[in-house]
Structure formats: structure tokens, C-alpha cells
Scaffold this active site. Structure first.
Site, PDB file in Angstrom:
ATOM      1  N   SER A   1      27.889  42.965 -12.703  1.00 58.29           N
ATOM      2  CA  SER A   1      26.321  42.861 -12.498  1.00 58.29           C
ATOM      3  C   SER A   1      25.923  41.349 -12.315  1.00 58.29           C
ATOM      4  O   SER A   1      24.807  41.143 -12.660  1.00 58.29           O
ATOM      5  CB  SER A   1      25.239  43.612 -13.361  1.00 58.29           C
ATOM      6  OG  SER A   1      25.699  44.981 -13.255  1.00 58.29           O
TER       7      SER A   1
ATOM      8  N   ARG B   1      17.118  53.910 -20.044  1.00 56.59           N
ATOM      9  CA  ARG B   1      17.771  55.257 -20.412  1.00 56.59           C
ATOM     10  C   ARG B   1      17.194  55.508 -21.974  1.00 56.59           C
ATOM     11  O   ARG B   1      17.007  56.647 -22.080  1.00 56.59           O
ATOM     12  CB  ARG B   1      19.275  55.073 -20.380  1.00 56.59           C
ATOM     13  CG  ARG B   1      19.739  55.384 -18.947  1.00 56.59           C
ATOM     14  CD  ARG B   1      21.147  54.929 -18.814  1.00 56.59           C
ATOM     15  NE  ARG B   1      21.380  53.468 -18.380  1.00 56.59           N
ATOM     16  CZ  ARG B   1      22.225  52.701 -18.443  1.00 56.59           C
ATOM     17  NH1 ARG B   1      23.323  53.546 -18.204  1.00 56.59           N
ATOM     18  NH2 ARG B   1      22.391  51.603 -17.967  1.00 56.59           N
TER      19      ARG B   1
ATOM     20  N   ARG C   1       9.438  52.621 -19.851  1.00 58.07           N
ATOM     21  CA  ARG C   1      10.469  51.810 -19.959  1.00 58.07           C
ATOM     22  C   ARG C   1      10.240  50.403 -20.593  1.00 58.07           C
ATOM     23  O   ARG C   1      11.212  50.097 -21.459  1.00 58.07           O
ATOM     24  CB  ARG C   1      10.808  51.501 -18.308  1.00 58.07           C
ATOM     25  CG  ARG C   1      11.631  52.675 -17.459  1.00 58.07           C
ATOM     26  CD  ARG C   1      11.709  52.097 -16.223  1.00 58.07           C
ATOM     27  NE  ARG C   1      12.690  51.064 -15.903  1.00 58.07           N
ATOM     28  CZ  ARG C   1      14.276  51.438 -16.228  1.00 58.07           C
ATOM     29  NH1 ARG C   1      14.637  52.566 -16.251  1.00 58.07           N
ATOM     30  NH2 ARG C   1      14.919  50.356 -16.217  1.00 58.07           N
TER      31      ARG C   1
ATOM     32  N   GLU D   1      37.451  38.336 -22.081  1.00 56.17           N
ATOM     33  CA  GLU D   1      37.818  39.652 -22.565  1.00 56.17           C
ATOM     34  C   GLU D   1      36.505  40.738 -22.323  1.00 56.17           C
ATOM     35  O   GLU D   1      35.375  39.965 -22.457  1.00 56.17           O
ATOM     36  CB  GLU D   1      38.120  39.798 -24.118  1.00 56.17           C
ATOM     37  CG  GLU D   1      39.509  38.911 -24.420  1.00 56.17           C
ATOM     38  CD  GLU D   1      40.829  39.763 -23.499  1.00 56.17           C
ATOM     39  OE1 GLU D   1      40.851  40.825 -23.713  1.00 56.17           O
ATOM     40  OE2 GLU D   1      41.509  38.913 -23.006  1.00 56.17           O
TER      41      GLU D   1
ATOM     42  N   ARG E   1      12.658  45.628  -9.264  1.00 57.68           N
ATOM     43  CA  ARG E   1      12.021  46.604 -10.149  1.00 57.68           C
ATOM     44  C   ARG E   1      10.317  46.723  -9.888  1.00 57.68           C
ATOM     45  O   ARG E   1       9.787  45.684  -9.247  1.00 57.68           O
ATOM     46  CB  ARG E   1      12.018  46.275 -11.591  1.00 57.68           C
ATOM     47  CG  ARG E   1      13.815  46.584 -11.793  1.00 57.68           C
ATOM     48  CD  ARG E   1      14.020  46.377 -13.284  1.00 57.68           C
ATOM     49  NE  ARG E   1      15.526  46.631 -13.381  1.00 57.68           N
ATOM     50  CZ  ARG E   1      15.949  46.851 -14.559  1.00 57.68           C
ATOM     51  NH1 ARG E   1      15.383  47.264 -15.684  1.00 57.68           N
ATOM     52  NH2 ARG E   1      17.412  46.992 -14.548  1.00 57.68           N
TER      53      ARG E   1
ATOM     54  N   ASP F   1      22.084  46.203 -21.572  1.00 55.98           N
ATOM     55  CA  ASP F   1      21.747  47.263 -20.827  1.00 55.98           C
ATOM     56  C   ASP F   1      21.403  48.484 -21.225  1.00 55.98           C
ATOM     57  O   ASP F   1      21.827  48.814 -22.442  1.00 55.98           O
ATOM     58  CB  ASP F   1      23.049  47.324 -19.694  1.00 55.98           C
ATOM     59  CG  ASP F   1      22.491  48.210 -18.400  1.00 55.98           C
ATOM     60  OD1 ASP F   1      21.318  47.986 -17.968  1.00 55.98           O
ATOM     61  OD2 ASP F   1      23.272  48.626 -17.664  1.00 55.98           O
ATOM     62  N   GLY F   2      20.479  49.393 -20.745  1.00 56.49           N
ATOM     63  CA  GLY F   2      20.139  50.747 -21.299  1.00 56.49           C
ATOM     64  C   GLY F   2      18.879  50.935 -22.000  1.00 56.49           C
ATOM     65  O   GLY F   2      18.767  51.908 -22.579  1.00 56.49           O
TER      66      GLY F   2
ATOM     67  N   GLU G   1      18.701  39.889  -9.516  1.00 53.88           N
ATOM     68  CA  GLU G   1      18.511  41.059  -8.733  1.00 53.88           C
ATOM     69  C   GLU G   1      17.260  41.790  -9.498  1.00 53.88           C
ATOM     70  O   GLU G   1      16.633  42.745  -8.500  1.00 53.88           O
ATOM     71  CB  GLU G   1      19.782  41.759  -8.775  1.00 53.88           C
ATOM     72  CG  GLU G   1      20.814  41.139  -7.822  1.00 53.88           C
ATOM     73  CD  GLU G   1      21.457  40.049  -8.067  1.00 53.88           C
ATOM     74  OE1 GLU G   1      21.481  40.065  -9.326  1.00 53.88           O
ATOM     75  OE2 GLU G   1      21.704  38.965  -7.427  1.00 53.88           O
ATOM     76  N   ASN G   2      16.949  41.677 -10.596  1.00 46.95           N
ATOM     77  CA  ASN G   2      15.818  42.447 -11.233  1.00 46.95           C
ATOM     78  C   ASN G   2      14.423  42.408 -10.608  1.00 46.95           C
ATOM     79  O   ASN G   2      13.535  43.298 -10.970  1.00 46.95           O
ATOM     80  CB  ASN G   2      15.693  42.241 -12.740  1.00 46.95           C
ATOM     81  CG  ASN G   2      16.898  42.763 -13.447  1.00 46.95           C
ATOM     82  OD1 ASN G   2      17.294  42.182 -14.396  1.00 46.95           O
ATOM     83  ND2 ASN G   2      17.665  44.028 -13.134  1.00 46.95           N
ATOM     84  N   TRP G   3      14.296  41.805  -9.635  1.00 45.19           N
ATOM     85  CA  TRP G   3      12.930  41.372  -8.926  1.00 45.19           C
ATOM     86  C   TRP G   3      12.494  42.486  -8.341  1.00 45.19           C
ATOM     87  O   TRP G   3      11.512  42.852  -7.804  1.00 45.19           O
ATOM     88  CB  TRP G   3      12.832  40.039  -8.270  1.00 45.19           C
ATOM     89  CG  TRP G   3      13.073  38.868  -9.098  1.00 45.19           C
ATOM     90  CD1 TRP G   3      14.273  37.883  -9.068  1.00 45.19           C
ATOM     91  CD2 TRP G   3      12.080  38.123  -9.766  1.00 45.19           C
ATOM     92  NE1 TRP G   3      14.035  37.071  -9.884  1.00 45.19           N
ATOM     93  CE2 TRP G   3      12.601  37.139 -10.518  1.00 45.19           C
ATOM     94  CE3 TRP G   3      10.450  38.632 -10.382  1.00 45.19           C
ATOM     95  CZ2 TRP G   3      12.010  36.289 -11.612  1.00 45.19           C
ATOM     96  CZ3 TRP G   3       9.970  37.635 -11.147  1.00 45.19           C
ATOM     97  CH2 TRP G   3      10.714  36.385 -11.754  1.00 45.19           C
TER      98      TRP G   3
HETATM   99  C1  IPE Z   1      21.843  44.056 -15.761  1.00 44.58           C
HETATM  100  O1  IPE Z   1      21.593  45.087 -15.964  1.00 44.58           O
HETATM  101  C2  IPE Z   1      20.999  42.667 -15.882  1.00 44.58           C
HETATM  102  C3  IPE Z   1      20.558  42.513 -17.311  1.00 44.58           C
HETATM  103  C4  IPE Z   1      20.839  43.137 -18.307  1.00 44.58           C
HETATM  104  C5  IPE Z   1      19.538  41.644 -17.539  1.00 44.58           C
HETATM  105  P1  IPE Z   1      21.081  45.954 -14.675  1.00 44.58           P
HETATM  106  O2  IPE Z   1      20.523  47.233 -15.145  1.00 44.58           O
HETATM  107  O3  IPE Z   1      19.957  45.059 -13.839  1.00 44.58           O
HETATM  108  O4  IPE Z   1      22.442  46.328 -13.782  1.00 44.58           O
HETATM  109  P2  IPE Z   1      22.862  47.251 -12.837  1.00 44.58           P
HETATM  110  O5  IPE Z   1      21.572  47.163 -11.672  1.00 44.58           O
HETATM  111  O6  IPE Z   1      22.758  48.594 -13.444  1.00 44.58           O
HETATM  112  O7  IPE Z   1      24.346  46.895 -12.265  1.00 44.58           O
HETATM  113  C1  IPE Z   2      18.431  46.408 -19.362  1.00 41.81           C
HETATM  114  O1  IPE Z   2      17.798  47.645 -19.502  1.00 41.81           O
HETATM  115  C2  IPE Z   2      17.164  45.378 -19.346  1.00 41.81           C
HETATM  116  C3  IPE Z   2      17.060  44.491 -18.090  1.00 41.81           C
HETATM  117  C4  IPE Z   2      17.768  44.783 -16.989  1.00 41.81           C
HETATM  118  C5  IPE Z   2      15.980  43.570 -18.016  1.00 41.81           C
HETATM  119  P1  IPE Z   2      17.636  48.541 -18.080  1.00 41.81           P
HETATM  120  O2  IPE Z   2      16.206  48.244 -17.848  1.00 41.81           O
HETATM  121  O3  IPE Z   2      18.443  48.078 -17.231  1.00 41.81           O
HETATM  122  O4  IPE Z   2      17.994  49.833 -18.608  1.00 41.81           O
HETATM  123  P2  IPE Z   2      18.722  51.104 -17.770  1.00 41.81           P
HETATM  124  O5  IPE Z   2      19.830  50.616 -17.093  1.00 41.81           O
HETATM  125  O6  IPE Z   2      17.676  51.283 -16.837  1.00 41.81           O
HETATM  126  O7  IPE Z   2      19.038  52.180 -18.998  1.00 41.81           O
HETATM  127 MG    MG Z   3      20.168  48.608 -16.327  1.00 36.90          MG
END
Ligand code: IPE
Ligand code: IPE
Ligand code: MG
Length: 238
Positions: free
Chosen positions: A193, A21, A30, A204, A68, A17-18, A64-66
Site C-alpha cells: 500500500s 473491519r 469506523r 523482511e 475516504r 490496518d483493520g 491515498e486515504n484522502w
Molecule cells: C494502509 O492501509 C494505510 C495505513 C495503514 C495508514 P489502507 O487500508 O489505506 O490500505 P489499502 O487501501 O487496503 O491498500
Molecule cells: C487502518 O484501518 C487505518 C487507516 C488507514 C487510517 P482501516 O481504516 O484501513 O481499516 P479497514 O482496512 O477498513 O478494516
Molecule cells: Mg485498511
């Protein structure tokens, strides 16, 4: 009796994640953040090999990423395809088997095709297993298992009273893969998530503030070190 925690986890799963950001901090799109994340995947693969991790699961796209923006999703799928094509040779060189968990049918056709081809081409490798969680949701996985189990009951292959935890485990996406010992999440979020809900019951957890595109070998090794100092009790005392 409490079991002494083995120093090296057998299965490490990562919530990468991240990316967004990190991109914002750099003044980039992004998608550039996601592209930079591919370098971190390389670093983690190198570190995993060095440390001797047998199973590595990467959460790359959640169910859940759909929600976006369409262009971000399209870009992510394209990146995935480019990554697979560009790095397949590494799996062969290192004798690593690729597996996929998630509702794959919803993924774009070219991605599906590439995944199936690489999975088949690497299926006999025994040096390690890389599991990609794509369109993966822990609840969806449990729902899919329940559907399989109810069908077996309906067909008279299983009696409801025989159904136990093993039955559920056996009907998950990758029943042969042991539960993760260590789950790492980057970018500081203290949540799971919808990742490996069933399998993470005694994993852990390790959360680092490092954003995924900046995650490197030393960060992975720090997580492994932290794991080695944990005391897994599985409900027992001491
Ligand atoms: C979790 O990250 C999913 C992946 C890393 C693929 P998200 O960025 O989607 O999680 P939330 O929405 O912050 O919980
Ligand atoms: C994780 O990074 C990658 C996926 C969820 C595909 P993010 O895209 O969620 O990055 P942040 O959370 O917006 O920083
Ligand atoms: Mg994220």
C-alpha cells in the site's frame, strides 16, 4: 559472505490496518475502530521499549486515504491531535524523539502545529525514535526526492552522472534513519500500500490476521521472533 541476521531489528515499521473491519465486527462506527487503535499504539510502544527497538515507524495516514468520507478523515485528524496532546509526556519520560514523514503541508493547521511543537521538544532525545507516516506515499516521497535532486543538478551542485542510490536515499524525507528491517502489516492484507517503497527493498515482511485494534505486546513479540528466524541474504547464496 552472508550476514547473520541480528536477532533484534533496528527499525520496525508497521502498517496499522483493520480498524474499520474491527469496528464492523463490534457493531461500532469506523471512527470507534480508529480510536480503539490508539490503545494498540500504546501496546506497541511498550513492547518496542522492552524489546529494544531503536526506530519504530507507524503508517497512520496514507496519501491515498484522502478519498475516504470527510467525517472519517476529520475524525482521524482529531484523534491524532488528541493522541499527541495526551501522550506527549510519554515521549519525554522515555526520551523518545518524534519524527514525521509525508507531505505534511496538507495536514490541518492545528495538527501541523502540534507535530512541529512535539518534534522540536523531543529532537534531542536518543533513547529511540518514533516516526509517524502522515499523508505519506512512497511514490510521492520518490517524486519529492527527484525534484530535490533535479534542482541540485540545475544549480550545478550535482552532476547527473554522480547521481546514484545514495543520492536518492539522501533526498528522502528522513535520510538519517536506517531502512526498516521488518515491516509488519495487520489484518491479513498481502500488500505494501505505497509504504516505504524505496526503503523496503530488503525488509523482511510479516503479515498477521490480527486486526490492528486487537494487536498487543504478544503479537509484536511474535513478529520479532519470526524476524529472528529469518535469513536475510541480500542476493547472496545460502
Ligand atoms: C494502509 O492501509 C494505510 C495505513 C495503514 C495508514 P489502507 O487500508 O489505506 O490500505 P489499502 O487501501 O487496503 O491498500
Ligand atoms: C487502518 O484501518 C487505518 C487507516 C488507514 C487510517 P482501516 O481504516 O484501513 O481499516 P479497514 O482496512 O477498513 O478494516
Ligand atoms: Mg485498511
Amino acid at each position: 559472505m552472508t550476514k547473520k541476521t541480528p536477532t533484534i531489528p533496528k527499525h520496525v515499521a508497521i502498517i496499522m490496518d483493520g480498524n474499520g473491519r474491527w469496528a464492523r465486527q463490534q457493531g461500532l462506527s469506523r471512527l470507534k475502530g480508529h480510536a480503539a487503535g490508539a490503545e494498540s499504539v500504546q501496546a506497541v510502544l511498550r513492547a518496542s521499549k522492552e524489546v529494544g527497538i531503536q526506530y519504530l515507524t507507524l503508517y497512520a495516514f496514507s496519501a491515498e486515504n484522502w478519498v475516504r468520507p470527510k467525517d472519517e478523515i476529520a475524525g482521524l485528524m482529531k484523534l491524532l491531535q488528541t493522541y499527541l496532546s495526551g501522550h506527549e509526556h510519554q515521549l519525554h519520560e522515555n526520551k523518545i524523539c518524534l519524527r514525521v514523514i509525508g507531505r505534511q503541508e496538507k495536514l490541518p493547521q492545528p495538527v501541523l502545529k502540534k507535530l512541529a511543537q512535539v518534534e522540536a521538544a523531543t529532537s534531542n532525545y536518543k533513547e529511540g525514535t518514533l516516526i509517524l507516516a502522515l499523508n505519506y506515499g512512497g511514490r510521492a516521497e520518490i517524486v519529492d526526492a527527484v525534484r530535490k535532486i533535479t534542482n541540485q543538478v540545475k544549480q550545478g551542485k550535482l552532476s547527473p552522472n554522480e547521481t546514484d542510490e545514495k543520492t536518492v536515499s539522501n533526498n528522502l524525507y528522513a535520510p538519517d534513519i536506517p531502512d526498516p528491517d521488518l515491516i509488519i502489516r495487520t489484518s491479513g492484507e498481502m500488500r505494501i500500500s505505497n509504504f516505504l517503497l524505496w526503503q523496503s527493498s530488503y525488509a523482511e515482511l510479516y503479515v498477521t490476521d490480527v486486526l490492528w485494534p486487537e494487536f498487543r505486546e504478544q503479537h509484536f513479540k511474535q513478529a520479532i521472533e519470526a524476524y529472528a528466524n529469518r535469513h536475510r541474504r541480500y542476493g547472496d547464496i545460502q
